[in-house]
Design an enzyme around this catalytic site. Structure first.
Site, short mmCIF file in Angstrom:
data_model
loop_
_atom_site.label_atom_id
_atom_site.label_comp_id
_atom_site.label_asym_id
_atom_site.label_seq_id
_atom_site.Cartn_x
_atom_site.Cartn_y
_atom_site.Cartn_z
N ILE A 46 24.04 -37.63 26.48
CA ILE A 46 25.41 -37.22 26.12
C ILE A 46 25.45 -35.73 25.75
O ILE A 46 26.39 -35.01 26.11
CB ILE A 46 25.92 -38.07 24.94
N ASP A 101 14.61 -26.86 7.02
CA ASP A 101 14.34 -25.41 7.09
C ASP A 101 14.46 -24.92 8.53
O ASP A 101 14.96 -23.82 8.79
CB ASP A 101 12.92 -25.10 6.57
N VAL A 107 16.37 -26.21 10.87
CA VAL A 107 17.79 -26.18 11.25
C VAL A 107 18.46 -24.97 10.61
O VAL A 107 19.30 -24.30 11.25
CB VAL A 107 18.50 -27.51 10.86
N ASN A 132 24.49 -34.05 17.48
CA ASN A 132 24.42 -35.17 18.44
C ASN A 132 23.07 -35.87 18.47
O ASN A 132 23.01 -37.06 18.79
CB ASN A 132 24.73 -34.59 19.84
N TYR A 182 19.19 -48.58 13.28
CA TYR A 182 20.17 -47.77 14.03
C TYR A 182 21.58 -48.01 13.50
O TYR A 182 22.34 -47.06 13.24
CB TYR A 182 20.11 -48.10 15.52
N LYS A 184 24.09 -45.37 11.77
CA LYS A 184 25.36 -44.97 12.39
C LYS A 184 26.55 -45.28 11.48
O LYS A 184 27.55 -44.57 11.51
CB LYS A 184 25.50 -45.60 13.78
N1 LIG Z 1 24.01 -43.59 25.12
C1 LIG Z 1 24.86 -44.38 24.48
O1 LIG Z 1 25.35 -45.39 25.03
C2 LIG Z 1 25.27 -44.05 23.06
C3 LIG Z 1 26.22 -44.87 22.45
C4 LIG Z 1 26.62 -44.56 21.15
C5 LIG Z 1 26.11 -43.45 20.50
N2 LIG Z 1 25.19 -42.67 21.11
C6 LIG Z 1 24.67 -41.51 20.37
O2 LIG Z 1 24.71 -40.35 21.18
C7 LIG Z 1 23.68 -39.44 20.76
C8 LIG Z 1 22.88 -38.98 21.96
O3 LIG Z 1 22.22 -40.11 22.51
P1 LIG Z 1 21.86 -40.25 24.06
O4 LIG Z 1 22.25 -41.61 24.45
O5 LIG Z 1 22.36 -39.09 24.82
O6 LIG Z 1 20.26 -40.25 23.92
P2 LIG Z 1 19.10 -39.51 24.76
O7 LIG Z 1 17.85 -40.18 24.29
O8 LIG Z 1 19.40 -39.50 26.21
O9 LIG Z 1 19.15 -38.00 24.23
C9 LIG Z 1 18.84 -37.68 22.90
C10 LIG Z 1 18.31 -36.26 22.83
O10 LIG Z 1 18.02 -35.98 21.45
C11 LIG Z 1 16.77 -35.30 21.38
N3 LIG Z 1 16.15 -35.51 20.07
C12 LIG Z 1 15.54 -36.64 19.62
N4 LIG Z 1 15.02 -36.42 18.40
C13 LIG Z 1 15.34 -35.15 18.06
C14 LIG Z 1 15.08 -34.35 16.92
N5 LIG Z 1 14.36 -34.83 15.89
N6 LIG Z 1 15.55 -33.08 16.90
C15 LIG Z 1 16.24 -32.58 17.95
N7 LIG Z 1 16.49 -33.29 19.06
C16 LIG Z 1 16.05 -34.56 19.12
C17 LIG Z 1 15.95 -35.92 22.51
O11 LIG Z 1 14.85 -35.08 22.88
C18 LIG Z 1 16.99 -36.07 23.61
O12 LIG Z 1 17.06 -34.91 24.41
C19 LIG Z 1 22.85 -40.20 19.71
O13 LIG Z 1 23.23 -39.79 18.40
C20 LIG Z 1 23.22 -41.64 19.96
O14 LIG Z 1 23.06 -42.45 18.82
C21 LIG Z 1 24.75 -42.94 22.38
#
Ligand SMILES: NC(=O)c1ccc[n+]([C@@H]2O[C@H](COP(=O)([O-])OP(=O)(O)OC[C@H]3O[C@@H](n4cnc5c(N)ncnc54)[C@H](O)[C@@H]3O)[C@@H](O)[C@H]2O)c1
Length: 285
Positions: A22, A71, A73, A93, A159, A163
Site C-alpha cells: 500500500i 531516534d 525516526v 503506514n 495485529y 490496529k
Molecule cells: N494489505 C492489506 O490488505 C491491509 C489491510 C489493512 C491494513 N493494512 C495496513 O497497511 C500497511 C501496509 O501494509 P501492506 O499490506 O502494504 O504490507 P507490505 O508487507 O506489503 O508492506 C509493508 C512495508 O513496511 C516495511 N516495514 C516493515 N517493518 C518496518 C519497520 N520496522 N520500519 C520501516 N518499514 C518497515 C516493509 O519492509 C514493507 O516494505 C500496514 O500498516 C498494514 O497493517 C494492510
C-alpha cells in the site's frame, strides 16, 4: 470540493513502509500527482527500487529507517527538514502481521507487531508534528489503521490489538490538533483487503499449534480474492484524504459493514462471535 491535484499536486510527502504494498501504491499515486515522496522503509533496497521508479512529474527519494527506533525516526525528520523542507503529507503506514493463537505467540512476535504498528506511528507523530503544527499552510497526517481496527478476530490477536490501538491514536491525535487549533488534517486509513506481502511476511509460531497458525495464514490468503491492487488503494485513499474524510476506507462495502457490525455488537452487548474468514461475521454462534 477540493481535488486530489489541488491538495496533493505539490510539496513533500513522507511515507513509511513505502518499499512495498500500500505504501508503494500511495508513493506512485502521489508522485503522479506531482509530489516529491520520501520512500522510507526498513528495506533499503526496496526503498531505492520504489524511489527510483516513481512517475513524473513527482520524484522519489529513498531513506532507510526502522520505525521501531524513535531516534532513527527523529533523524529522518531532521534530515527531511534540512535537505528537503517542510512536510505537507506524512503517512505512517509501516505495519506487519503475526498469526497464531495468542498463547502460542512468541514474545518477540508480539513485541515486533506493537513496536512497528503502534510505536512506529507514535515515533512519527513525535518526530514530525512539532514542525507541522507551526508550518504555514495546511498539512496532512494519514495513520494506517485497518479493517482490523474495527473487528476482533482470532488467530491474529497481536495485529488486531495493535490496529485498535492505532485507530484510537489517530482519533486522539485528531482531537488534540483540534484543541490547539493547528492547520493539520489527521485521518485514519482503514484498508479492507489490498494485494501485498503482509501475509507472507507475517510472523508465525514456533511452539504450540504451529499448524493452526499456518492454516490461518492460508485462510488469509483467500482474502486476496476480494483484494484490490495497491495502485487502486493509493488512488482511493488519496481521493478521500483530499475530500477531508477522517475515516478513509478502501472498500466501503467491506469496511463500513464491519464498522456497523462492531457498533451494533457493542450497543447490543453481544458476545464476540467467531469471525471465520473473508471478513464475514458469523452471527449465528
Ligand atoms: N494489505 C492489506 O490488505 C491491509 C489491510 C489493512 C491494513 N493494512 C495496513 O497497511 C500497511 C501496509 O501494509 P501492506 O499490506 O502494504 O504490507 P507490505 O508487507 O506489503 O508492506 C509493508 C512495508 O513496511 C516495511 N516495514 C516493515 N517493518 C518496518 C519497520 N520496522 N520500519 C520501516 N518499514 C518497515 C516493509 O519492509 C514493507 O516494505 C500496514 O500498516 C498494514 O497493517 C494492510
Amino acid at each position: 470540493m477540493a481535488t486530489q491535484q489541488e491538495v496533493f499536486g505539490h510539496g513533500l510527502a513522507v511515507i513509511t513502509g513505502a518499499g512495498a504494498g500500500i505504501g508503494e501504491g500511495l508513493a506512485r499515486h502521489l508522485a503522479g500527482l506531482g509530489m516529491t515522496v520520501v520512500v522510507a522503509d526498513i528495506d533499503e533496497a526496496a526503498a531505492r527500487r520504489v524511489a527510483g521508479d516513481l512517475p513524473a512529474p513527482g520524484r522519489g527519494i529513498p531513506y532507510a529507517v526502522d520505525v521501531r527506533d524513535g531516534d532513527a525516526v527523529a533523524g529522518l525528520a531532521r534530515w527531511v527538514r534540512s535537505e528537503l523542507g517542510p512536510v505537507r503529507l506524512l503517512i505512517a503506514n509501516a505495519g506487519l502481521q503475526q498469526f497464531g493463537h495468542l498463547w502460542d505467540t512468541p514474545v518477540a512476535g508480539w513485541q515486533r507487531v506493537m513496536e512497528v504498528n503502534v510505536n512506529g506511528v507514535f515515533h512519527c507523530a513525535r518526530a514530525f508534528l512539532p514542525d507541522m503544527l507551526v508550518d504555514p499552510g495546511r498539512s496532512h497526517v494519514l495513520v494506517m489503521a485497518s479493517i482490523g481496527s474495527v473487528v476482533s478476530m482470532p488467530m491474529q490477536s497481536s495485529y488486531i490489538v495493535s490496529k485498535h490501538a492505532v485507530l484510537a491514536l489517530a482519533e486522539c491525535l485528531h482531537q488534540e490538533i483540534g484543541l490547539v487549533g493547528a492547520d493539520v488534517n489527521v485521518a485514519a486509513v482503514l484498508p479492507g483487503a489490498v494485494l501485498s506481502d503482509i501475509f507472507s511476511s507475517a510472523g508465525g509460531v514456533e511452539h504450540g499449534d504451529v499448524d493452526a497458525a499456518e492454516r490461518h495464514r492460508r485462510d488469509m490468503f483467500s482474502v486476496r480474492e476480494r483484494a484490490i491492487s495497491p495502485a487502486e488503494a493509493g488512488e482511493t485513499i488519496v481521493e478521500q484524504a483530499a475530500q477531508g474524510e477522517f475515516y478513509i476506507v478502501t472498500q466501503p462495502d467491506m469496511v463500513l459493514g464491519a464498522m456497523r457490525s462492531r457498533a451494533e455488537q457493542l450497543a447490543e452487548r453481544r458476545s464476540p462471535a467467531v469471525f471465520r474468514s473473508r471478513f464475514v461475521p458469523q452471527n449465528d454462534e
